[in-house]
Design an enzyme around this catalytic site. Structure first.
Site, PDB file in Angstrom:
ATOM      1  N   GLU A 161       0.931  -1.321   0.332  1.00  0.00           N
ATOM      2  CA  GLU A 161       0.144   0.123   0.047  1.00  0.00           C
ATOM      3  C   GLU A 161       0.902   1.026   0.034  1.00  0.00           C
ATOM      4  OE1 GLU A 161      -3.149  -0.458  -1.156  1.00  0.00           O
ATOM      5  OE2 GLU A 161      -3.825  -1.551   0.587  1.00  0.00           O
ATOM      6  N   HIS A 162      -0.097   2.662  -0.683  1.00  0.00           N
ATOM      7  CA  HIS A 162       1.383   3.055  -0.847  1.00  0.00           C
ATOM      8  C   HIS A 162       2.732   3.274  -1.427  1.00  0.00           C
ATOM      9  CE1 HIS A 162      -1.695   6.500   0.353  1.00  0.00           C
ATOM     10  NE2 HIS A 162      -2.348   5.443   1.294  1.00  0.00           N
ATOM     11  N   THR A 163       2.565   2.044  -2.282  1.00  0.00           N
ATOM     12  CA  THR A 163       4.217   1.408  -2.815  1.00  0.00           C
ATOM     13  C   THR A 163       4.563   1.797  -4.177  1.00  0.00           C
ATOM     14  OG1 THR A 163       3.417  -0.735  -2.728  1.00  0.00           O
ATOM     15  CG2 THR A 163       5.139   0.288  -1.291  1.00  0.00           C
TER      16      THR A 163
ATOM     17  N   SER B 230     -25.149   6.836 -16.346  1.00  0.00           N
ATOM     18  CA  SER B 230     -25.026   6.031 -15.117  1.00  0.00           C
ATOM     19  C   SER B 230     -25.904   5.716 -15.085  1.00  0.00           C
ATOM     20  CB  SER B 230     -24.007   6.659 -14.304  1.00  0.00           C
ATOM     21  OG  SER B 230     -23.596   5.806 -13.201  1.00  0.00           O
TER      22      SER B 230
ATOM     23  N   LEU C 128     -12.022  -0.791  -3.287  1.00  0.00           N
ATOM     24  CA  LEU C 128     -12.083  -1.126  -4.222  1.00  0.00           C
ATOM     25  C   LEU C 128     -11.772  -1.380  -5.627  1.00  0.00           C
ATOM     26  CD1 LEU C 128     -14.580  -3.473  -2.786  1.00  0.00           C
ATOM     27  CD2 LEU C 128     -11.828  -3.927  -2.182  1.00  0.00           C
TER      28      LEU C 128
ATOM     29  N   SER D 110     -13.305   1.583  -7.333  1.00  0.00           N
ATOM     30  CA  SER D 110     -14.678   1.353  -8.054  1.00  0.00           C
ATOM     31  C   SER D 110     -13.945   2.323  -9.603  1.00  0.00           C
ATOM     32  CB  SER D 110     -15.682   2.045  -7.829  1.00  0.00           C
ATOM     33  OG  SER D 110     -15.749   3.474  -7.571  1.00  0.00           O
ATOM     34  N   SER D 111     -12.550   3.109  -9.485  1.00  0.00           N
ATOM     35  CA  SER D 111     -12.846   4.844 -10.164  1.00  0.00           C
ATOM     36  C   SER D 111     -12.412   3.902 -11.111  1.00  0.00           C
ATOM     37  CB  SER D 111     -12.628   5.842  -9.714  1.00  0.00           C
ATOM     38  OG  SER D 111     -10.991   5.897  -9.617  1.00  0.00           O
TER      39      SER D 111
ATOM     40  N   ASP E 170      -3.694  -0.129  -9.246  1.00  0.00           N
ATOM     41  CA  ASP E 170      -5.392  -0.145  -9.645  1.00  0.00           C
ATOM     42  C   ASP E 170      -5.306  -0.681 -11.455  1.00  0.00           C
ATOM     43  OD1 ASP E 170      -4.958   0.876  -6.861  1.00  0.00           O
ATOM     44  OD2 ASP E 170      -6.293   2.595  -6.925  1.00  0.00           O
TER      45      ASP E 170
ATOM     46  N   TYR F  80      -4.162  12.386   0.996  1.00  0.00           N
ATOM     47  CA  TYR F  80      -3.867  10.701  -0.493  1.00  0.00           C
ATOM     48  C   TYR F  80      -2.134  11.574  -0.210  1.00  0.00           C
ATOM     49  CZ  TYR F  80      -2.794   7.845  -3.734  1.00  0.00           C
ATOM     50  OH  TYR F  80      -2.199   6.583  -4.546  1.00  0.00           O
TER      51      TYR F  80
END
Length: 391
Positions: free
Chosen positions: A42-44, A76, A134, A136-137, A181, A233
């Site tokens: 994570e965040h790597t 949508s 998860l 979604s974007s 992602d 972030y």
């Protein structure tokens, strides 16, 4: 790999019906891309490091028809049912409302690459929970990018599509994310996690078969919404960049665990803890991939626990709900658990023996109720194939 049929993907029928109703005729096709769960790392990614995500069996779907004019008409099933109308000729950051920023950003990023994108009618559907960590974007962006790659004949490789969708996310959406992602959504494979080197985009598929080890991967969606466009972030990313600058390296990828004693004397305490998380997390990714390959899914459990502690204490991106989800899962029989995603909300994942699944679910729900938190959503996920044409 074979495309899903309407029988196995109810979202296909849903998005097709929505398209037909909104635009009056059939789409040229339907493309899909999955969300992702990050097993560890994570965040790597934006530190040119290592990650180990997997594409999940929840996905976004985009039904698209090309138009001769430059009109971009977007619908949508998750929204108000209202068609958003934009123009491919005037797209620019900051001018696409709400959810439309994601498909519009991909169109814009293709145009930046010199690809002429025609007018489009586009209907979007997704069963990736929004704000749950998860991705979604990115599922939306990767579905649209995969469609445009085919419809325009651009012929971009998966590696290029990763960078195009990252560009859309960074410059159009305004979220300073890395490439993890998109890589999982575009390059994932059923039954595997994706070991990704974010420095050179090299990948290795690592078997991840929880069922074979008598386990399920349980997601606890805390329903505390998060957004990569929020300041937390960006603050963590800036701290990592500052740490790399002060240590004289191109990126924190170049700092080893053995270098941390020296780093402690160079950096202020907060920046050091941010750096320590990234450096030790890279090592946990390496150790996890080796353990999975050698011993199967259960072997990754202790690295999940260590990762969560690092994100909670050193990177400080957890929250009370995430910590409660992890602690309640472990106390009730999960063999390992951690928050997953960018943090400040979203989801935790837990590796749970199949015969303990109901006990763990009940324990998490009870723990949330005792703390006065909103009831979480609990569901299992499995490694899935990446983006592709669905129909």
């Amino acid at each position: 790999m074979s495309a899903k049929t309407m029988d196995t993907d109810p979202g296909l029928e849903r998005v097709t019906a929505a398209f037909d109703e909104a635009f009056g005729s059939r789409a040229n096709g339907v493309w899909t891309a999955p969300g992702r769960a990050n097993l560890i790392g994570e965040h790597t990614d934006y530190n040119e490091g290592l990650v180990l995500p997997f594409a999940i069996d929840l996905a976004a779907r985009a039904a698209i028809r090309t138009r001769s004019a430059g009109a971009l008409r977007l619908l949508s099933t998750l929204g108000e049912g209202r068609v958003v109308e934009l123009s491919t000729h005037t797209l620019k950051p900051g001018h696409a409302p709400g959810w439309s920023v994601y498909p519009a950003g991909v169109v814009w990023a293709f145009q930046e690459r010199g690809i002429e994108v025609p007018g489009l009618d586009l209907a979007l559907d997704s069963d990736v929970p929004l704000g749950a960590g998860l991705s979604s974007s990115h599922a939306i962006e990767c579905a649209v990018a995969t469609a445009l790659n085919e419809l325009t004949g651009a012929g971009f490789s998966a590696e290029e599509l990763v960078l195009i969708t990252q560009r859309a996310e960074n410059a159009f959406v305004g979220a300073p994310t890395g490439i993890m992602d998109q890589s999982a959504s575009l390059r994932g494979r059923s039954g595997h996690a994706l070991f990704l080197d974010c420095r050179d985009q090299s990948t290795v598929l690592v078997p991840f078969d929880a069922a074979a080890a008598g386990l399920v991967t349980l997601v606890v969606d805390t329903r505390v919404a998060h957004s990569h466009a929020d300041g937390g972030y960006a603050d963590r990313r800036q701290a990592c960049e500052l740490g790399a600058q002060k240590l004289g390296v191109a990126a924190l990828r170049d700092v080893s665990v053995a270098d941390l004693d020296k780093a402690h004397h160079v950096l202020d305490e907060v920046t050091f803890r941010r750096v320590r998380h990234v450096v030790t997390e890279n090592q946990r990714v390496l150790d996890s991939a080796e353990a999975l390959a050698a011993s199967g899914a259960a072997a990754v459990a202790p690295f999940l626990d260590a990762s969560h502690a690092s994100m909670r204490d050193d990177f400080e991106i957890s929250c009370e709900e995430l910590d409660t989800a992890v602690e309640a899962s472990r106390d009730a029989g999960a063999i390992g658990a951690r928050m997953t995603g960018g943090g400040f909300g979203g989801s935790a994942i837990a590796l749970v023996p199949i015969h303990h699944q109901e006990r763990v679910r009940e324990a998490v729900l009870n723990a949330f109720a005792r703390r006065g938190f909103k009831a979480p959503r609990l569901f299992t996920v499995n490694p899935s194939d990446g983006a592709r044409r669905l129909a």
